[in-house]
Design an enzyme around this catalytic site. Structure first.
Site, PDB file in Angstrom:
ATOM      1  N   ASP A 181       0.827  -1.206   0.000  1.00  0.00           N
ATOM      2  CA  ASP A 181       0.000   0.000   0.000  1.00  0.00           C
ATOM      3  C   ASP A 181       0.872   1.271   0.000  1.00  0.00           C
ATOM      4  OD1 ASP A 181      -2.835   0.939   0.435  1.00  0.00           O
ATOM      5  OD2 ASP A 181      -1.914   1.865   2.197  1.00  0.00           O
ATOM      6  N   GLU A 193       1.922  -0.247  -4.793  1.00  0.00           N
ATOM      7  CA  GLU A 193       1.027   0.825  -5.198  1.00  0.00           C
ATOM      8  C   GLU A 193       1.855   2.109  -5.188  1.00  0.00           C
ATOM      9  OE1 GLU A 193      -3.105   3.080  -3.986  1.00  0.00           O
ATOM     10  OE2 GLU A 193      -1.704   2.494  -2.439  1.00  0.00           O
TER      11      GLU A 193
HETATM   12  C1  NOJ Z   1      -4.434   2.993  -0.817  1.00  0.00           C
HETATM   13  C2  NOJ Z   1      -5.540   2.002  -0.668  1.00  0.00           C
HETATM   14  O1  NOJ Z   1      -5.790   1.390  -1.904  1.00  0.00           O
HETATM   15  C3  NOJ Z   1      -6.735   2.764  -0.135  1.00  0.00           C
HETATM   16  O2  NOJ Z   1      -7.894   1.980  -0.145  1.00  0.00           O
HETATM   17  C4  NOJ Z   1      -6.400   3.244   1.245  1.00  0.00           C
HETATM   18  O3  NOJ Z   1      -7.469   4.056   1.721  1.00  0.00           O
HETATM   19  C5  NOJ Z   1      -5.122   4.068   1.270  1.00  0.00           C
HETATM   20  N1  NOJ Z   1      -4.064   3.481   0.495  1.00  0.00           N
HETATM   21  C6  NOJ Z   1      -4.618   4.233   2.667  1.00  0.00           C
HETATM   22  O4  NOJ Z   1      -4.119   3.023   3.149  1.00  0.00           O
END
Ligand code: NOJ
Length: 536
Positions: free
Chosen positions: A225, A280
């Site tokens: 993440d 990500e």
């Molecule tokens: C990215 C995640 O995909 C999202 O759902 C989340 O709210 C944020 N990061 C914070 O962790």
């Protein structure tokens, strides 16, 4: 060298709350997922990525972790997780877990201790600073305090992100004041998600330990993440005013993150069996994203979101494909493609019609790189309409998180009470049960596409060469080649029939509308039609 599994694989994202419910509480769980593994095998995906299943107060539905090494009771137990991994493996599916390195829940024992006082042994685990004359330590903006929208820059024709004010008044600052210790703590997301300080060596060790915990339990890798956010400039300088309009989580891009990634990568590579790290990298700039592959020693795969925000237009998509080929390819990275996930309106909702969404499936599964499917995409689901009084997510993302309908009749396989969010439109007709019966359905289209990918090295890992001209406003076409194996893919972005010159004789292998499959290709695409072709 043989291709690593994650290059030829298609990875399927499960949002556990919304996938399948075994205990009838209206929230999906691991046992529900386990019982539906057969669907994924029948569909033909290679791996699943589970959004967070850890213990969590659920202010961000699991992205606020309070115990990384246990499963939240709403999803089941650690035993359920181990059983799921074992059964998925037995069924030939790899399992990736979400890993949330940048922040924890404010209920995590680490933060509870850190917050206890300025001299707490874990004070340095989070980012605490004095304010500036009663104001936050800097001007960084938290996420969910306004929307990030894309707009065209008229001078360059490029899409650029622009922050739009939130519907309700929220404090935009990424800092929250703690009255007891009279200091501020940093949170790039909600105030209930304090950022860890990765400049503290003990934090690095603790998070690596989390990875070991799950790797030892056999998981095949992680989706990390907001991984680009973990390295921060310890001076915490103000952002220039234009950037301060955007959430810091979409702009933080620090050299120290790369050092950290090399350590994380080395840990994964030390385990047998090609464990994978998918990051990500929410930077919305493909050239920057490409740097996170490092020298083949950082991320194995990096999400690249600009295509997800690209309009359904041949020219725009051509630019995206070229950019990925140039930027990611040049960095020696293996691309990824994603059209839908739990953070954005589903692509059928964005593109507006079923015909376009079907064509988009061919596009996604015909490109060079690892495609990610989001549960329910194979059903052609649209976002649910969630009435204002029932909205739950602080980021306005409920619509795409609606439960997956399994059966046609009432309850759609979610027996018991009310589901945590309403079902998407036409849930009965779009259920798995209804679509399995219909060879013309979305579900069968995805299944044929996945089979075609699996059956062709060209389509799964071959080179990509664009065929259609850069100024073609209607059609994007390309070939895929691996040795003697060849395929062509052509996508009509318009609702009018179009001629396409692909040189040579081709047979339609898969067609987004089912028309012509198995027959000689006439050199023409129907309205909204996209095809995978094999040499005649
Ligand atoms: C990215 C995640 O995909 C999202 O759902 C989340 O709210 C944020 N990061 C914070 O962790």
């Amino acid at each position: 060298m043989a291709t690593p599994w994650w290059q030829s694989a298609v990875i399927y994202q499960v949002y556990p709350r919304s996938f399948a419910d075994a205990d009838g509480d209206g929230v999906g769980d691991l046992e529900g997922l386990r019982r539906h593994l057969g669907h994924l095998v029948w569909l033909g995906v290679d791996a699943i990525w589970l959004s967070p299943i850890y213990r969590s107060p659920m202010t961000d539905f699991g992205y606020d972790v309070s115990d990384h090494c246990d499963v939240d009771p709403v999803f089941g137990s650690l035993d359920d997780a181990e059983r799921l991994v074992a059964e998925a493996h037995a069924a030939g599916l790899k399992v990736l877990l979400d890993w949330v390195p940048n922040h924890t829940s404010d209920q995590h024992p680490w933060f509870v201790e850190s917050r206890a006082g300025r001299d707490s042994a874990r004070r340095s685990w989070y980012v605490w600073r004095d304010g500036r004359d009663g104001a936050p330590p800097n001007n960084w903006r938290a996420a969910f305090t306004g929307e990030l929208r894309w707009e065209l820059d008229p001078s360059t024709g490029e899409r650029r992100p622009r922050a739009v004010a939130a519907e309700t008044e929220v404090d935009p600052s990424a800092w929250t004041f703690d009255p007891a210790s009279r200091q501020w703590y940093l949170h790039l997301f909600l105030a209930s998600q304090p950022d860890l300080d990765w400049n503290e060596p003990a934090v690095v060790e603790a998070q690596l330990e989390v990875l070991r915990f799950w790797l030892d339990r056999g998981v095949d890798g992680f989706r990390a993440d907001v991984i680009h956010a973990i390295g921060k400039d310890p001076a915490l300088p103000d952002d220039p005013p234009e950037l301060a309009l955007l959430p810091k989580s979409s702009t933080n891009d620090e050299p120290r993150t790369h050092e950290l990634l090399r350590r994380i990568r080395a840990l994964l590579d030390g385990y047998p069996g090609e464990r994978v790290l998918v990051g990500e990298v929410y930077l919305l700039d493909t050239a920057r994203v490409a740097t996170y592959y490092g020298d083949g020693d950082e991320l194995h795969l990096a999400f690249n979101f600009p295509p997800l925000y690209t309009r359904w237009r041949a020219r725009d998509w051509r630019r995206q494909v070229e950019t990925v080929v140039e930027q990611v390819g040049a960095a020696g990275g293996w691309p990824t493609w994603v059209l839908s996930n739990h953070d954005n309106p589903r692509h059928r909702t964005r593109y507006g019609t079923g015909g376009r969404a079907r064509a988009a499936a061919v596009l996604l599964l015909g490109l060079r790189g690892t495609p990610f499917l989001y549960a329910g995409e194979e059903l052609g689901l649209e976002d649910a309409e969630v009435p204002p009084g029932e909205r739950l997510d602080p980021g306005g993302r409920d619509g795409c998180r609606a439960p997956v309908p399994w059966t046609e009749g009432e309850g759609h396989g979610w027996d018991g009470g009310r589901t945590w969010l309403p079902f998407p439109p036409d849930a009965g007709a779009r259920s798995v049960e209804a679509q399995r019966e219909d060879p013309g359905s979305f579900l069968h289209l995805y299944r044929r596409l996945l089979a075609a990918r699996r059956g062709s090295t060209a389509l799964s890992v071959g080179d990509l060469d664009l065929v259609s001209g850069p100024d073609d406003p209607a059609v994007l076409a390309w070939t895929r080649t691996a040795g003697d194996d060849r395929r062509a893919v052509a996508v009509n972005f318009t609702a009018e029939e179009r001629e396409v010159d692909l040189r040579g004789d081709w047979v339609v292998e898969v067609s987004s509308d089912g028309v012509g499959e198995g027959s000689r290709w006439p050199g023409r695409l129907g309205p909204d039609q996209a095809v995978v072709l094999r040499p005649a």
